[in-house]
Design a protein around this motif. Structure first.
Motif, PDB file in Angstrom:
ATOM      1  N   CYS A   1       0.705  -1.348  -0.106  1.00 11.08           N
ATOM      2  CA  CYS A   1      -0.222  -0.385   0.270  1.00 11.08           C
ATOM      3  C   CYS A   1       0.786   0.709  -0.117  1.00 11.08           C
ATOM      4  CB  CYS A   1      -0.666  -0.022   1.613  1.00 11.08           C
ATOM      5  SG  CYS A   1      -2.313  -1.511   0.856  1.00 11.08           S
ATOM      6  N   HIS A   2       1.908   1.226   0.518  1.00  7.31           N
ATOM      7  CA  HIS A   2       2.692   2.142   0.812  1.00  7.31           C
ATOM      8  C   HIS A   2       3.226   2.809  -0.311  1.00  7.31           C
ATOM      9  CE1 HIS A   2       5.619   5.324   2.780  1.00  7.31           C
ATOM     10  NE2 HIS A   2       6.515   5.030   2.299  1.00  7.31           N
ATOM     11  N   ALA A   3       3.953   1.617  -1.519  1.00  9.43           N
ATOM     12  CA  ALA A   3       5.129   1.499  -2.420  1.00  9.43           C
ATOM     13  C   ALA A   3       3.756   2.257  -3.067  1.00  9.43           C
ATOM     14  CB  ALA A   3       5.294   0.249  -2.824  1.00  9.43           C
ATOM     15  N   ALA A   4       2.335   2.045  -3.576  1.00  9.71           N
ATOM     16  CA  ALA A   4       1.677   1.779  -4.152  1.00  9.71           C
ATOM     17  C   ALA A   4       1.586   3.992  -4.323  1.00  9.71           C
ATOM     18  CB  ALA A   4       0.470   1.829  -4.097  1.00  9.71           C
ATOM     19  N   GLU A   5       1.663   4.378  -2.780  1.00 12.36           N
ATOM     20  CA  GLU A   5       0.923   5.630  -2.283  1.00 12.36           C
ATOM     21  C   GLU A   5       2.383   6.493  -2.677  1.00 12.36           C
ATOM     22  OE1 GLU A   5       0.508   6.865   0.988  1.00 12.36           O
ATOM     23  OE2 GLU A   5      -1.053   5.692   1.648  1.00 12.36           O
ATOM     24  N   GLN A   6       3.235   6.467  -3.104  1.00 11.94           N
ATOM     25  CA  GLN A   6       4.707   6.523  -3.476  1.00 11.94           C
ATOM     26  C   GLN A   6       4.858   6.296  -5.031  1.00 11.94           C
ATOM     27  OE1 GLN A   6       8.220   4.144  -2.136  1.00 11.94           O
ATOM     28  NE2 GLN A   6       8.512   5.694  -0.165  1.00 11.94           N
ATOM     29  N   ILE A   7       4.188   5.738  -5.839  1.00 15.23           N
ATOM     30  CA  ILE A   7       4.511   5.179  -7.175  1.00 15.23           C
ATOM     31  C   ILE A   7       3.223   5.719  -8.115  1.00 15.23           C
ATOM     32  CG2 ILE A   7       5.084   3.581  -8.665  1.00 15.23           C
ATOM     33  CD1 ILE A   7       6.352   1.946  -6.924  1.00 15.23           C
ATOM     34  N   ASN A   8       1.866   5.425  -6.854  1.00 18.37           N
ATOM     35  CA  ASN A   8       1.008   6.100  -8.226  1.00 18.37           C
ATOM     36  C   ASN A   8       0.607   5.557  -8.663  1.00 18.37           C
ATOM     37  OD1 ASN A   8      -1.466   7.634  -8.276  1.00 18.37           O
ATOM     38  ND2 ASN A   8      -0.548   9.264  -9.069  1.00 18.37           N
ATOM     39  N   PRO A   9       1.179   3.564  -9.551  1.00 16.29           N
ATOM     40  CA  PRO A   9       0.644   2.992  -9.911  1.00 16.29           C
ATOM     41  C   PRO A   9      -0.827   3.490 -10.556  1.00 16.29           C
ATOM     42  CG  PRO A   9       0.304   1.568  -8.774  1.00 16.29           C
ATOM     43  CD  PRO A   9       0.924   3.609  -8.181  1.00 16.29           C
ATOM     44  N   ASP A  10      -1.137   3.081 -12.378  1.00 11.81           N
ATOM     45  CA  ASP A  10      -2.343   2.733 -12.205  1.00 11.81           C
ATOM     46  C   ASP A  10      -2.631   1.355 -12.124  1.00 11.81           C
ATOM     47  OD1 ASP A  10      -2.962   5.176 -14.636  1.00 11.81           O
ATOM     48  OD2 ASP A  10      -0.982   4.046 -15.586  1.00 11.81           O
ATOM     49  N   LEU A  11      -1.686   0.634 -11.922  1.00 12.23           N
ATOM     50  CA  LEU A  11      -2.473  -0.944 -11.472  1.00 12.23           C
ATOM     51  C   LEU A  11      -1.851  -1.768 -10.070  1.00 12.23           C
ATOM     52  CD1 LEU A  11      -4.089  -3.446 -11.984  1.00 12.23           C
ATOM     53  CD2 LEU A  11      -2.559  -3.875 -14.070  1.00 12.23           C
ATOM     54  N   VAL A  12      -1.988  -1.970  -9.706  1.00 14.28           N
ATOM     55  CA  VAL A  12      -1.269  -3.156  -8.721  1.00 14.28           C
ATOM     56  C   VAL A  12      -1.470  -4.676  -8.706  1.00 14.28           C
ATOM     57  CG1 VAL A  12      -0.609  -4.000  -6.058  1.00 14.28           C
ATOM     58  CG2 VAL A  12      -0.710  -1.733  -6.979  1.00 14.28           C
ATOM     59  N   VAL A  13      -0.625  -5.543  -8.787  1.00 15.19           N
ATOM     60  CA  VAL A  13      -0.912  -6.840  -8.973  1.00 15.19           C
ATOM     61  C   VAL A  13      -0.244  -7.565  -8.191  1.00 15.19           C
ATOM     62  CG1 VAL A  13      -0.892  -8.687 -10.984  1.00 15.19           C
ATOM     63  CG2 VAL A  13      -0.245  -6.921 -11.812  1.00 15.19           C
ATOM     64  N   VAL A  14      -0.827  -8.697  -7.585  1.00  9.06           N
ATOM     65  CA  VAL A  14      -0.631  -9.609  -6.631  1.00  9.06           C
ATOM     66  C   VAL A  14      -1.064 -10.776  -6.652  1.00  9.06           C
ATOM     67  CG1 VAL A  14      -0.508  -7.837  -5.077  1.00  9.06           C
ATOM     68  CG2 VAL A  14      -2.505  -8.697  -5.085  1.00  9.06           C
ATOM     69  N   GLY A  15      -0.327 -11.918  -6.609  1.00  5.61           N
ATOM     70  CA  GLY A  15      -0.719 -13.421  -6.752  1.00  5.61           C
ATOM     71  C   GLY A  15      -1.976 -13.365  -5.100  1.00  5.61           C
ATOM     72  N   SER A  16      -2.875 -14.532  -5.429  1.00  7.96           N
ATOM     73  CA  SER A  16      -2.862 -14.764  -4.464  1.00  7.96           C
ATOM     74  C   SER A  16      -2.987 -16.214  -4.019  1.00  7.96           C
ATOM     75  CB  SER A  16      -5.333 -14.775  -4.838  1.00  7.96           C
ATOM     76  OG  SER A  16      -5.151 -15.596  -4.052  1.00  7.96           O
ATOM     77  N   ARG A  17      -2.512 -16.449  -2.764  1.00  8.07           N
ATOM     78  CA  ARG A  17      -2.291 -17.933  -2.426  1.00  8.07           C
ATOM     79  C   ARG A  17      -3.462 -19.230  -2.160  1.00  8.07           C
ATOM     80  NH1 ARG A  17       3.721 -17.889  -0.405  1.00  8.07           N
ATOM     81  NH2 ARG A  17       3.651 -15.908  -0.085  1.00  8.07           N
ATOM     82  N   GLY A  18      -4.335 -18.546  -2.614  1.00  6.49           N
ATOM     83  CA  GLY A  18      -6.307 -19.506  -2.428  1.00  6.49           C
ATOM     84  C   GLY A  18      -6.032 -19.726  -1.197  1.00  6.49           C
ATOM     85  N   LEU A  19      -5.635 -19.475  -0.201  1.00  9.84           N
ATOM     86  CA  LEU A  19      -5.799 -19.809   1.519  1.00  9.84           C
ATOM     87  C   LEU A  19      -7.307 -19.934   1.801  1.00  9.84           C
ATOM     88  CD1 LEU A  19      -3.773 -17.276   3.627  1.00  9.84           C
ATOM     89  CD2 LEU A  19      -2.905 -19.373   3.272  1.00  9.84           C
ATOM     90  N   GLY A  20      -7.801 -20.672   2.357  1.00  8.05           N
ATOM     91  CA  GLY A  20      -8.952 -21.158   2.901  1.00  8.05           C
ATOM     92  C   GLY A  20      -9.739 -19.881   3.375  1.00  8.05           C
TER      93      GLY A  20
END
Length: 188
Positions: free
Chosen positions: A135-154
């Motif tokens: 979240c902090h990096a997104a505030e610094q960089i101000n991207p159009d999109l953040v991509v994260v993987g999902s581990r599929g936790l139950g």
């Protein structure tokens, strides 16, 4: 229309959060193949000609890795409340060196994936809780999109441990794309 043209001209900023998991590298590959290169490397496209300027040239990709901070622990070294033993500097240096080596190896793998798809990327390392640091990096960089993987936790694990992807989806102030790994097929 003018705003869209200006945005296309300046390029898009995309942040992909990566860690040591196969899930994050899958998310990176998926993002590169889907968002950056509509004509995957080596795949012929019979319906469209390749553009003279690829999306990879118009997109700024940042690979973000968040390291867990190393906590120094105090141990009692003798009787009484004033006696304490701290973690020796040599151990702290050793742990930091190992973290740096792991991060370099991770970025080498991720940058190789980018190079295979002819996409240039910059790397960024932060230290702290991955949820907060993304979240902090997104505030610094101000991207159009953040991509994260999902581990599929139950549901239970997600409730107990929390989910980085869920947290980012609710707290990052730009679009967040959560990439789930393909289902694995097991033979019985």
């Amino acid at each position: 229309m003018a705003a869209e043209a200006a945005a296309a001209e300046r390029g898009r900023k995309v942040v992909v959060a990566i860690d040591e998991s196969d899930v994050s590298l899958y998310a990176l590959r998926w993002a590169l193949d889907t968002l950056f290169i509509p004509w995957a490397a080596g795949a012929p496209d019979h319906h469209h000609e390749r553009p003279t300027s690829s999306l990879s040239q118009l997109t700024h990709l940042t690979l973000l890795h968040v390291q867990q901070p190393f906590h120094t622990y105090f141990f009692p070294s003798g009787p009484g409340p004033a006696a304490a033993l701290y973690t020796p500097t040599s151990i702290i240096d050793s742990v930091k060196k190992a973290q740096e080596e792991n991060t370099n190896a991770l970025f080498a793998r991720a940058l190789r994936v980018c190079e295979d798809r002819m996409v240039k990327a910059v790397t960024m390392v932060m230290e702290g809780d991955p949820k907060d640091m993304i979240c902090h990096a997104a505030e610094q960089i101000n991207p159009d999109l953040v991509v994260v993987g999902s581990r599929g936790l139950g549901k239970v694990k997600r409730a107990l441990l929390g989910s980085v992807s869920d947290y980012c989806a609710h707290h990052v102030k730009c679009a967040v794309l959560i990439v789930k790994p393909p289902p694995t097929h097991t033979h019985k």
